[in-house]
Design an enzyme around this catalytic site. Structure first.
Site, short mmCIF file in Angstrom:
data_model
loop_
_atom_site.label_atom_id
_atom_site.label_comp_id
_atom_site.label_asym_id
_atom_site.label_seq_id
_atom_site.Cartn_x
_atom_site.Cartn_y
_atom_site.Cartn_z
N CYS A 77 0.84 -1.20 0.00
CA CYS A 77 0.00 0.00 0.00
C CYS A 77 0.88 1.26 0.00
O CYS A 77 1.60 1.50 -0.95
CB CYS A 77 -0.99 -0.04 1.17
SG CYS A 77 -2.32 1.19 1.02
N HIS A 175 -3.74 -4.88 -0.12
CA HIS A 175 -3.26 -5.47 1.14
C HIS A 175 -3.34 -6.99 1.05
O HIS A 175 -4.42 -7.55 1.25
CB HIS A 175 -4.12 -4.97 2.31
CG HIS A 175 -3.88 -3.56 2.67
ND1 HIS A 175 -2.90 -3.17 3.55
CD2 HIS A 175 -4.48 -2.42 2.26
CE1 HIS A 175 -2.91 -1.85 3.66
NE2 HIS A 175 -3.86 -1.37 2.89
N GLU A 177 -2.35 -9.09 3.15
CA GLU A 177 -2.68 -9.62 4.48
C GLU A 177 -4.17 -9.53 4.80
O GLU A 177 -4.65 -10.12 5.76
CB GLU A 177 -1.85 -8.90 5.56
CG GLU A 177 -2.31 -7.51 5.96
CD GLU A 177 -1.95 -6.39 4.98
OE1 GLU A 177 -2.22 -5.23 5.30
OE2 GLU A 177 -1.40 -6.68 3.88
#
Length: 194
Positions: A77, A175, A177
């Protein structure tokens, strides 16, 4: 396998640590230059505003360390955006790793772009076993335009770089994650990059 997450006070560190734990790895948070340079893999996270994040990097001298790293580095990001030449956000000079300038989405689309989007035109080992048009999670108001270093694209009013790669440096605007199984696969691929 030593995975270090760069700690410079701009990141959603916990969700990244948990994502690696789910893959069976313990990622270490560090602002120590020697520890970062000795890592097998480096994660450069980022949430927040570009100019203040860059200021924190300069204060800790990490702005000088990151571009010299030789192992695989993944910017996430804002981390990816700071690896670019510059950003319109706060008129910020970046690290200059990726040869592209980050710009703001036009007024024709709602910003920030929040939520799930598809990635296409996947290139590089980072997307091994990831299908075209898989959904990933994004939150951003600025983007890197398409360029020679683009390895994945997304569309939000226009096509833009969802991921970048140059040498040992990788960046994802999304993202991983927070991107469910697809994101886990991308992080697993990053760990396996030699």
């Amino acid at each position: 396998m030593k995975i270090v997450i760069i700690d410079y006070g701009a990141g959603n560190i916990q969700s990244i640590k948990f994502a690696f734990q789910r893959l069976g790895y313990e990622a270490v948070l560090s602002k120590d230059a020697e520890e970062i340079m000795a890592a097998d893999k480096v994660i450069f996270p980022g949430v927040g505003e570009a100019s203040s994040a860059m200021k924190k990097l300069r204060e800790s001298k990490l702005d000088k360390i990151i571009p010299t790293l030789k192992q695989p580095v993944l910017g996430i990001c804002l981390g990816m955006q700071l690896m670019c030449h510059s950003s319109e956000e706060g008129n910020t000079q970046g690290l200059g790793i990726f040869d592209v300038d980050v710009v703001k989405f036009s007024k024709d689309v709602k910003v920030p772009q929040i939520g799930w989007n598809q990635i296409t035109n996947l290139k590089s080992d980072l997307f091994k076993n990831v299908k075209e048009k898989e959904h990933i999670y994004l939150v951003h108001s600025f983007y890197a335009p398409l360029c020679e270093e683009t390895i994945a694209e997304a569309e939000y009013g226009l096509e833009y770089s969802a991921a970048l790669k140059k040498n040992n440096f990788y960046g994802t605007q999304f993202h991983p994650e927070k991107s469910s199984e697809v994101g886990e696969q991308i992080l697993r691929n990053f760990i396996e990059i030699i």
